[in-house]
Scaffold this active site. Structure first.
Site, mmCIF file in Angstrom:
data_model
loop_
_atom_site.group_PDB
_atom_site.id
_atom_site.type_symbol
_atom_site.label_atom_id
_atom_site.label_comp_id
_atom_site.label_asym_id
_atom_site.label_seq_id
_atom_site.Cartn_x
_atom_site.Cartn_y
_atom_site.Cartn_z
ATOM 1 N N ASP A 142 9.301 2.782 -0.507
ATOM 2 C CA ASP A 142 8.277 3.404 0.316
ATOM 3 C C ASP A 142 8.562 2.988 1.765
ATOM 4 O OD1 ASP A 142 6.126 4.188 1.751
ATOM 5 O OD2 ASP A 142 4.613 3.433 0.362
ATOM 6 N N LYS B 50 4.925 9.057 8.930
ATOM 7 C CA LYS B 50 4.773 8.515 10.284
ATOM 8 C C LYS B 50 5.811 9.041 11.288
ATOM 9 C CE LYS B 50 2.442 4.432 8.388
ATOM 10 N NZ LYS B 50 1.023 4.439 8.718
ATOM 11 N N TYR C 98 0.866 -1.187 0.000
ATOM 12 C CA TYR C 98 0.000 0.000 0.000
ATOM 13 C C TYR C 98 0.891 1.221 0.000
ATOM 14 C CZ TYR C 98 -3.296 3.572 1.662
ATOM 15 O OH TYR C 98 -4.069 4.703 1.801
HETATM 16 N N1 PMP Z 1 2.984 4.049 2.332
HETATM 17 C C1 PMP Z 1 2.953 3.155 3.316
HETATM 18 C C2 PMP Z 1 3.937 2.019 3.314
HETATM 19 C C3 PMP Z 1 2.017 3.248 4.331
HETATM 20 O O1 PMP Z 1 1.991 2.332 5.311
HETATM 21 C C4 PMP Z 1 1.103 4.340 4.316
HETATM 22 C C5 PMP Z 1 0.055 4.538 5.395
HETATM 23 N N2 PMP Z 1 -0.174 3.506 6.237
HETATM 24 C C6 PMP Z 1 1.179 5.256 3.270
HETATM 25 C C7 PMP Z 1 2.136 5.084 2.297
HETATM 26 C C8 PMP Z 1 0.256 6.422 3.198
HETATM 27 O O2 PMP Z 1 0.541 7.350 4.193
HETATM 28 P P1 PMP Z 1 -0.587 8.361 4.722
HETATM 29 O O3 PMP Z 1 -1.628 7.541 5.400
HETATM 30 O O4 PMP Z 1 0.154 9.288 5.631
HETATM 31 O O5 PMP Z 1 -1.118 9.065 3.518
#
Ligand code: PMP
Length: 436
Positions: A244, A272, A149
């Site tokens: 990511d 995060k 994701y």
């Molecule tokens: N990339 C990863 C690996 C994630 O775990 C997340 C959110 N859990 C995101 C992107 C998206 O981040 P956000 O919820 O701050 O938009």
């Protein structure tokens, strides 16, 4: 499954009220408890390893706001830094020193990130990294992996198509098929599938985006062969490798997953932890790639609240503590101990459980098979997980309300806190056994 009778009257009442004007009563879908049933707990406050809900019940928190709270909630030094920033103003719409200091610290920890752009969420970071990769390569196609994701931008809300085709299909209504077709989706940990795609399509691939340790199908570590193949193929074919690390950055180690695996991706996305619990994201990479972004280059990217002084101060305070304390080995050991305890307790009851763990990230999969890919992850017994989850919740342990999520430890999870959690895990496995 009928969710157990709740003793969460105030949460119930807030949830009913929330549902009138907030879609599904929440502002991010997984919070709605859809995968496990029951009523989401409304949180009044959080401190250290605990959440306290509006009914006054205390939970040992293994969600940690989905990753950011590696120091536990309300760490005094982080709160102090935010209070100091707060007194100076909420947002300036102009550069401020904390952005520079945070960028310097991120770049020091992750040397592949010469230059950085801060955003307000992980979604913005990945979306912008993809745009930059396309501009940098003059190619349009991107590759992602099943179960990964990367936020909710159109081009990344794409799932594997059926049959032999590698074309992606929208994984959300509202994502145009024409856009989804620009994203190829391959199985995670399948080096051969990657090799096949690059043989056929190498010159068309702008970027491969990957969670270097997958967290979003539950925790699934990469195989060394998969990572090495990925590194080689992107290099050979001139495609950019985008890590990511929104979840893994400053979580699995001071230098993220790239540090653990000794890799140097072209671009990295963060979020995060670098915001210490306030809204943040970032992407960055080699100077010559990043300098294509406005105002230096032709790739447009912007944000009213990007580099917000409160978020920067929370992130800076968090990273300074992580840098000086380097809690990663201790976190890994505590998580390993907990994972081992859960495995042994499940084995005693003959419940098929596999616990995947990397550093302080872990997932308890109710699954007969070791989980190494999306295909194996989705064979998990989600109803059993739901029973496990609710039994834990009742006993004051807050785990992710879905089988397919990572749980996290923080430095506030002391041995005493974890001992308390262990007896709840033991009882919850009994509930899981009954549901199996
Ligand atoms: N990339 C990863 C690996 C994630 O775990 C997340 C959110 N859990 C995101 C992107 C998206 O981040 P956000 O919820 O701050 O938009």
């Amino acid at each position: 499954m009928t969710p157990p009778v709740l003793k969460a009257r105030k949460s119930e009442s807030w949830f009913q009220r929330a549902c009138q004007h907030l879609v599904g009563g929440v502002n991010s879908p997984v919070r709605a408890f859809g995968a496990v049933g029951g009523t989401p707990r409304f949180i009044e406050k959080a401190i250290g390893p605990y959440l306290i809900d509006v009914d006054g019940k205390r939970y040992i928190d293994f969600v940690g706001s989905w990753g950011p709270m590696i120091l536990g909630h309300n760490h005094p030094e982080v709160i102090r830094a935010v209070k100091l920033a707060l007194e100076k103003g909420l947002s300036f719409g102009a550069p401020s020193p904390a952005e520079v200091e945070l960028a310097e610290l991120v770049s020091e920890a992750l040397p592949s990130m010469d230059k950085i752009r801060f955003t307000s969420s992980g979604t913005e970071a990945t979306m912008s990294a993809i745009r930059l990769a396309r501009a940098g390569t003059n190619r349009e196609r991107i590759v992602k992996f099943e179960g990964g994701y990367h936020g909710h931008s159109d081009g990344l809300l794409v799932a594997a198509g059926s049959g032999a085709t590698t074309f992606g299909v929208p994984s959300s209504a509202g994502v145009p098929e024409s856009l989804a077709r620009n994203t190829w989706v391959l199985p995670y940990n399948d080096a051969d599938a990657l090799e096949d795609l690059f043989i056929k399509q190498g010159p068309n691939v702008a970027a491969v985006i990957i969670e270097p340790i997958c967290g979003n199908m539950g925790v699934v570590p990469p195989t060394p062969r998969f990572l090495r193949t990925l590194e080689r193929l992107t290099r050979e074919h001139g495609a950019l490798l985008v890590f990511d690390e929104v979840m893994t950055g400053f979580r699995v180690g001071w230098s993220g997953a790239q540090g653990l695996f000794d890799m140097s991706p072209d671009l990295t996305c963060l979020g995060k932890i670098i915001g210490g619990g306030l809204p943040v994201g970032a992407f960055g990479g080699r100077r010559e790639i990043m300098d294509r972004i406005a105002p230096l280059g032709p790739v447009y990217q912007a944000g009213t609240l990007s580099g917000n002084p409160l978020a920067m101060s929370a992130g800076l305070a968090t990273l300074k503590i992580l840098k000086s304390k380097q809690p990663y080995a201790a976190l890994e050991k505590a998580t390993h101990d907990l994972a081992g305890f859960i495995k042994r307790a499940a084995a005693k009851r003959r419940i098929p459980v596999h616990v995947n763990q990397v550093g302080s990230m872990f997932t308890v999969f109710f699954n007969e098979h070791p989980v190494k890919s999306y295909l194996t992850a989705v064979q998990s017994h989600t109803k059993v997980y739901a029973a496990f989850f609710h039994a834990l919740l009742e006993r004051g342990v807050y785990m992710p309300p879905s089988q397919y999520e990572a749980a996290f430890l923080s430095t506030a999870h002391t041995p005493e806190v974890l001992d308390e959690a262990k007896s709840a895990f033991e009882a919850a496995l009994e509930a899981a056994e009954k549901a199996a």
